[in-house]
Write an enzyme that holds these catalytic residues in place. Structure first.
Site, PDB file in Angstrom:
ATOM      1  N   CYS A  52      64.690  41.508  33.118  1.00 16.04           N
ATOM      2  CA  CYS A  52      63.706  42.026  33.908  1.00 16.04           C
ATOM      3  C   CYS A  52      63.938  41.814  35.594  1.00 16.04           C
ATOM      4  CB  CYS A  52      62.200  41.652  33.596  1.00 16.04           C
ATOM      5  SG  CYS A  52      61.862  39.851  33.375  1.00 16.04           S
ATOM      6  N   ASP A  77      58.416  50.079  36.314  1.00 18.50           N
ATOM      7  CA  ASP A  77      59.374  49.016  35.396  1.00 18.50           C
ATOM      8  C   ASP A  77      60.478  49.413  35.200  1.00 18.50           C
ATOM      9  OD1 ASP A  77      59.744  46.737  34.266  1.00 18.50           O
ATOM     10  OD2 ASP A  77      58.013  46.693  33.025  1.00 18.50           O
ATOM     11  N   HIS A 108      57.207  38.271  33.349  1.00 18.53           N
ATOM     12  CA  HIS A 108      57.822  39.278  33.550  1.00 18.53           C
ATOM     13  C   HIS A 108      58.041  39.737  35.283  1.00 18.53           C
ATOM     14  CE1 HIS A 108      59.643  43.379  32.351  1.00 18.53           C
ATOM     15  NE2 HIS A 108      58.546  43.911  32.920  1.00 18.53           N
TER      16      HIS A 108
END
Lengths: 316, 650
Positions: free
Chosen positions: B404, B464, B448
Site C-alpha cells: 500500500c 485507494d 494502511h
C-alpha cells in the site's frame, strides 16, 4: 436452650466484655450474645495495608490496584464472620472439679463440644493457665485448666475465656464465661509433723498415740474402707482372694482428732494442723474420728471418711 | 517460647513470594532482581539448614548493600520503578529475619504491596488471575499461622472460600467507590516501553513491518449497523511533505487553524472507540468524523488528536459520516500539497502525459492512472525488494510490485506532477469483526496507506490505489490468523487447514471479547464512565452514592452472613436439643446434672429428689434413649418428646 434475654442495662454493662455474665451452672452455648469480636493489632495493620493499596490505585489511576484493595477490604469484613464461626455453637459445660489442698493448683475441667459439622481450629482456652485445642466436627473434648488456690472453702473458677484468631489472625473472637462450678479447697496441711493428740474427743478412754499394726491379730476378708497397706498381698498373690491383715491396735484403739487439742494461735492454724493429722492418719491406715466445735465424725477410715473429714475442715 | 515457623509454613510463604515477585523480572533492573532472588534462595536453603542464616550484623550489612544497589540503579524512591524496586528489596531483606509471628505478617503484607505493583506494569486479565491465585496462597499462609494442626489442602481450600465469599462485596465497592481524577504527577511517569505503530514518517517498508503484528490498536463498537468493509478507513496521520524517499506528516503546530466543518450527507455512524496504549496522541476515527467529545480536537488535516496521555487506554464516543465534502482549499494548502523534491524525471513526465495528466480533467487522469495500475501487471506484495534509490521510479517502471505505501506514494507523486493537490493518508483499513462481542478489532496488521486528492467542487477525495491492484485487501481485510500461520500476507486464500483455522479464529474472538469487556468495564472504569453508569442508576450526588454504598454493602454482607452462619445451628440432633432443655429445667430445680452423667443416672437422681415427677422423668428419658441410641424409634417420638419436655414443670 434459649437463654433468657438480657435486660438492656445488663447488656450494656462493660464487664460483660471482660469477665462475662453472672456465673451459671449449666452448659453455655456460644452465641452472638456471648461472643465478642475485635480486630487485633495485625488486623489494624491490615487496614493500613488496604488504605495503602487504595492510595496506590488513586495515585496511578489503576483500577486493578483499587480492586485488590477492595478485595482485601472485603476479606477483612468476611473474616469477622469467620471469626464468629470459629466459636459459634461451641458448647461448654463444667465438670465437677476434684478437691485440692490450698496452695495446690486447682484443676477445673470443662467439656467442650463442637456440635457443628465444621472443624474448629485453634480454640484457645484461658483460665489462669492456657490451652489451645482443635476440635473435629461433632467432637467433644474434656480439658482441664488450673487456677491457684489460696483459701479453704468453695472456690469458683475465674473467667474462662474461650478465644480464637482463626482464620487470618486479623480478628480475635472471645467469649468470657463464668461457671457456677465451685472447687472444694481443703486447708493446707501444716508443715511440721506433730505427734497425734493424746486423748479422744470427749471420751474416757485415752487416745492412742501408737501407730497401728503393733500387734498382728489375724486376717479377715477385705472390706471396703480397709487401707491398701493392710491388704494381705501374699495371700492375694497365691490366689486366695483379697484379705486384709487385722491389727489389734487398729481396732481396739481409736484416734480422735480434736479441734481443742490442735495447737495453733488461731483457727486456720489449728485447722491446718488437723488437716495434717488427717492426712497422716489416713496414710497410716488408722481409724480416726474428727471433733470440731459442733461437729463430730465417729472414727472410721477409708476414702469416703477421709473426704468427709477434709470437707468438714474445709467448710468449717 | 521461641517462635519456630514450621517448614510447611516457610515453604508456603517463600513459594508464594517467589511467584508474586516473578513477573518483576521483566520490570526492575536485573541487578536488583538478582539480589532479591539471592536472598530468597538463601532463605529457602535455611529452611533446612538454619545455621546458614545471617546474624543481625549480617542482615545489617545486607541492608546496606541493598540500599547501595537501590541507589545505584534508581537514584530515587519515588515513581513506579523505584518504588517497586524498593518494596521488592525490602521484602527480600525481611525474609532473612523471621523471629516471630509478627514478622510473618510483615512479610505477607509486603508481599501484597509487591502484588499491587505488578498491576502498574500489566493490567491484563491473565495477570489479574495470576495475582489472585498467589494472593490465595498468601492468605493460606496466614491460615496456617492461626491453626493448630494445619493441613495444606484445608488451608488452601479455606483461603479460596474466603476469597470467593469476598468477591461480591469487592465488586460492589469497585463499582460504587467514588473515582476521583487523580492529579497527574510527572515524577510518577517513567513509562518507557516502546510501542509499535504508525509514525510521523512514512518510509517504504514501514507498514510492511506492521503487517505481521497481531497487536491490537483499537476496538470499535457501533451503536447501529456497521459500515460496509470498503468504507472502513480509519484516518490517521497525513503525510504531505516528501524528499522523494520518505514522506512526513507536516508539523502539527502552525496548522491549528481549525478547518471548516465538512458538509456531510447520508448516513451517520455512532460508535465507541477504545484505543489501546499508543505512542502518539492520535485517535483513528472513521472517515470523516462529524462529532467528537471534549477531550479531542481535529487538526488541519481532519485528524483527531487527544489531549489524554496516549500511554493509557482511553474510550471515545464518536460519530462519522462516509460521504463528505471538505470544500475549498487555501493557497498555502495547495502549495504544500503540490510539493515535489526537485524536478520530476523525463520518464515520469512522459507517463503523466501519456495518461493525459494535463489536458483532460483531474478525474479522468486519476481514472487513467488507476487503470494503468490494473492493466500494467502491477502486483501487491508485502515483501518487495528494497528500493533505496529513487523508489518511486524503480517501483513504477521496474519492479511493479509493492504494498500500500508504495502505491499510495507513487500515486500522490504522479498526481502532484499533474498539478493536482494530493497527499498520502496513513491509518488503518478494515478490521475484524468479533462475533462474540459484536465489535471490530483493528490490529497493527490492518495498517494502511492511501491517497487523497483535492478536486474542484468535491474537496478532498479519497483514492485507494491498492484497491485497484488487490481489491480483496480492502473488501475482506487482512486475515491475521492466516497471515501469522503462513508467515506472510497472502490474498489468495490458501486453505491451510480450514477447520483448525476456524477454531483458532473462534477461540481468538472469544478471548478478545472477554478481553474487550475486561478493558472496558474493569481497566477503563474511570471518573467519566462511573458517572455515566451511576447516573443510569439514578445516582447523581455523593449523598445518594453514600446511601447506595451503605445499602449494598449491608445487603451483600447480610446475605453472606446468613449463608455463612446458618448451617451451624441446624445440624444439631433435635432430640439432643430437647433433652438439653429438659436438663436445664432439672438444674433450675436444683437437681445437678454433671458432665458424663448418662441419662439413666440423671433420671435416678431426679426421681430420688422429686418423686412427684417420676413418671414424666421416666418417659422423657426412655424416649430420649430410644431416639439417640436405638434403631427402633417411632415416627412420633420426636413430637412426643417435644410435648413432654415443653409441659415438664418443676
Amino acid at each position: 436452650m434459649s437463654e433468657a434475654a438480657l435486660p438492656l442495662k445488663q447488656r450494656l454493662k462493660l464487664s460483660r466484655f471482660f469477665s462475662g455474665e453472672a456465673p451459671t451452672a449449666g452448659p453455655i452455648v456460644l452465641t452472638q450474645r456471648r461472643v465478642f469480636i475485635l480486630p487485633t493489632q495485625r488486623g489494624l495493620a491490615f487496614v493500613l495495608l488496604i488504605l495503602l493499596l487504595v492510595l496506590i490505585g488513586f495515585v496511578y489511576n489503576n483500577n486493578l490496584a483499587y480492586l485488590l484493595g477492595f478485595l482485601l477490604a472485603s476479606i477483612f469484613f468476611v473474616t469477622i464472620l469467620h471469626s464468629f464461626k470459629a466459636l459459634a455453637g461451641l458448647t461448654i459445660q463444667p465438670a465437677r472439679p476434684q478437691a485440692v489442698f490450698a496452695g495446690q493448683a486447682g484443676p477445673y475441667s470443662f467439656q467442650i463440644s463442637n456440635p457443628g459439622s465444621q472443624p474448629r481450629f485453634a480454640v484457645d482456652l484461658t483460665l489462669q493457665s492456657e490451652l489451645s485445642i482443635s476440635l473435629a466436627a461433632e467432637q467433644t473434648q474434656i480439658v482441664t485448666l488450673y487456677q491457684p488456690t489460696h483459701q479453704r472453702g468453695w472456690q469458683l473458677p475465674g473467667t474462662l475465656t474461650v478465644s480464637s484468631t482463626y482464620p487470618l489472625g486479623l480478628f480475635r473472637a472471645w467469649a468470657p464465661l463464668r461457671f457456677d462450678s465451685p472447687l472444694l479447697v481443703y486447708p493446707k496441711p501444716a508443715n511440721q509433723q506433730l505427734p497425734f493428740p493424746e486423748s479422744g474427743g470427749g471420751q474416757d478412754k485415752p487416745g492412742q498415740n501408737r501407730r497401728s499394726g503393733d500387734e498382728f491379730d489375724g486376717v479377715r476378708v477385705y472390706q471396703r474402707g480397709d487401707a491398701i497397706r493392710q491388704i494381705h498381698w501374699k495371700a492375694f498373690a497365691k490366689g486366695q482372694g483379697v484379705h486384709s491383715k487385722y491389727y489389734s491396735g487398729a481396732s481396739s484403739s481409736e484416734l480422735w482428732l480434736d479441734y481443742q487439742q490442735a495447737p495453733g494461735h488461731h483457727l486456720e492454724e489449728r485447722l491446718s494442723q488437723l488437716c495434717r493429722w488427717l492426712v497422716d492418719a489416713e496414710q497410716a491406715g488408722l481409724r480416726y474420728g474428727l471433733v470440731l466445735p459442733g461437729l463430730r465424725l465417729p472414727p472410721d477410715n477409708g476414702a469416703a471418711h477421709y473426704r468427709n473429714c477434709l470437707q468438714a475442715l474445709a467448710l468449717f | 517460647m521461641p517462635f519456630l515457623p514450621s517448614t510447611r509454613l516457610m515453604l508456603f510463604m517463600l513459594g508464594s513470594i517467589g511467584l508474586i515477585t516473578l513477573p518483576h523480572a521483566w520490570h526492575i533492573p536485573p541487578l536488583l532482581f538478582g539480589f532479591f532472588t539471592l536472598l530468597l534462595l538463601w532463605r529457602l536453603l535455611s529452611v533446612w539448614q538454619p545455621r546458614y542464616l545471617p546474624n543481625r550484623f549480617g542482615v545489617f550489612l545486607l541492608m546496606l548493600l541493598g540500599i547501595g544497589l537501590l541507589y545505584s540503579q534508581q537514584h530515587s524512591v519515588f515513581g513506579r520503578d523505584a518504588g517497586t524496586s524498593l518494596f521488592v528489596v525490602a521484602l527480600g531483606l525481611k525474609l532473612l529475619e523471621i523471629h516471630g509471628r509478627r514478622d510473618v505478617y510483615v512479610i505477607v503484607y509486603l508481599a501484597f504491596i509487591v502484588a499491587v505493583t505488578q498491576f502498574l506494569y500489566e493490567e491484563s486479565i491473565l495477570m489479574a488471575l495470576y495475582i489472585l491465585l498467589v494472593c490465595g496462597v498468601l492468605l493460606a499462609t496466614l491460615i496456617t499461622q492461626n491453626s493448630q494442626a494445619p493441613q495444606t489442602l484445608a488451608a488452601l481450600k479455606t483461603s479460596a472460600a474466603i476469597i470467593l465469599q469476598s468477591l461480591p462485596l469487592a465488586l460492589v465497592l469497585f463499582v460504587l467507590f467514588p473515582r476521583l481524577e487523580a492529579p497527574h504527577w510527572s515524577w510518577l511517569d517513567n513509562d518507557t516501553h516502546a510501542k509499535s505503530g504508525l509514525s510521523n514518517t512514512l518510509e517504504p517498508g514501514s507498514i510492511a513491518e506492521l503487517s505481521l503484528s497481531p497487536e491490537l490498536v483499537f476496538r470499535v463498537k457501533f451503536a447501529g449497523d456497521l459500515p460496509p468493509p470498503a468504507q472502513r478507513y480509519w484516518r490517521g496521520p497525513v503525510y504531505a511533505t516528501t524528499d522523494g524517499v520518505s514522506w512526513r506528516a507536516p508539523p502539527v503546530l502552525g496548522r491549528e487553524n481549525n478547518p471548516d466543518q465538512p458538509a456531510f450527507t447520508g448516513v451517520t455512524y455512532d460508535y465507541t472507540l477504545m484505543m489501546e496504549p499508543q505512542k502518539q496522541n492520535w485517535v483513528f476515527a472513521l472517515e470523516m468524523p462529524t462529532q467528537f467529545g471534549a477531550g479531542l480536537r481535529r487538526n488541519g488535516v481532519y485528524q483527531l488528536i487527544t489531549n489524554k496521555n496516549p500511554g493509557d487506554r482511553a474510550e471515545y464516543q464518536l460519530s462519522s459520516s462516509p460521504v463528505y465534502n471538505t470544500g475549498g482549499i487555501s493557497k498555502t494548502e495547495r502549495r504544500e500539497n503540490l510539493q515535489l523534491p526537485g524536478k520530476p524525471s523525463e520518464k515520469i513526465v512522459e507517463l503523466v502525459k501519456q495518461l493525459q495528466g494535463r489536458q483532460a480533467g483531474p478525474e479522468l487522469f486519476i481514472g487513467n492512472l488507476l487503470q494503468h495500475f490494473r492493466q500494467e501487471n502491477f502486483h501487491y506484495t508485502l515483501s518487495p525488494e528494497a528500493m533505496p534509490d529513487k523508489p518511486i521510479e524503480t517501483f513504477l517502471f521496474e519492479r511493479r510490485a509493492g504494498f500500500c505505501s508504495h502505491y499510495a506514494t507513487a500515486f500522490v507523486y504522479l498526481l502532484r506532477v499533474a498539478e493536482i493537490p494530493a497527499r498520502v493518508v496513513g491509518g488503518y483499513q478494515g478490521g475484524q469483526i468479533n462475533d462474540v462481542g459484536g465489535f471490530l478489532e483493528i490490529r497493527q496488521a490492518d495498517a494502511h496507506a492511501w491517497a487523497e486528492a483535492w478536486l474542484e467542487g468535491r474537496g478532498w477525495v479519497r483514492f485507494d490505489p491498492t484497491a485497484a491492484i488487490a481489491p480483496e485487501r480492502i473488501e475482506r481485510g487482512v486475515n491475521v490468523d492466516l497471515q501469522i500461520a503462513s508467515g506472510a500476507v497472502n490474498f489468495s486464500p490458501i486453505q491451510l487447514d480450514a477447520k483448525t483455522l476456524s477454531w483458532l479464529q473462534r477461540g481468538r474472538q472469544l478471548w478478545q471479547s472477554v478481553d474487550y469487556n475486561w478493558q472496558r468495564w474493569i481497566i477503563n472504569y474511570d471518573t467519566v464512565n462511573q458517572r455515566a453508569f451511576l447516573q443510569s442508576l439514578g445516582i447523581d450526588n455523593f449523598v445518594k452514592l453514600g446511601y447506595w454504598l451503605l445499602i449494598s454493602v449491608a445487603g451483600v454482607g447480610g446475605v453472606l452472613a446468613w449463608r455463612l452462619l446458618r448451617p451451624n445451628l441446624r445440624r444439631q440432633d433435635p432430640a439432643l436439643m430437647l433433652y438439653r432443655q429438659f436438663c436445664a429445667k432439672l438444674s433450675k430445680a436444683g437437681i445437678k446434672v454433671d458432665v458424663g452423667d448418662g441419662p439413666k443416672t440423671v433420671a435416678e437422681r431426679a426421681k430420688g429428689l422429686r418423686p412427684d415427677l417420676a413418671e414424666a422423668i421416666e418417659r422423657i428419658t426412655a424416649i430420649y434413649i430410644r431416639l439417640r441410641y436405638q434403631s427402633d424409634t417411632e415416627a412420633s417420638d420426636l413430637q412426643v418428646l417435644k410435648k413432654l419436655v415443653a409441659s415438664f414443670r418443676v
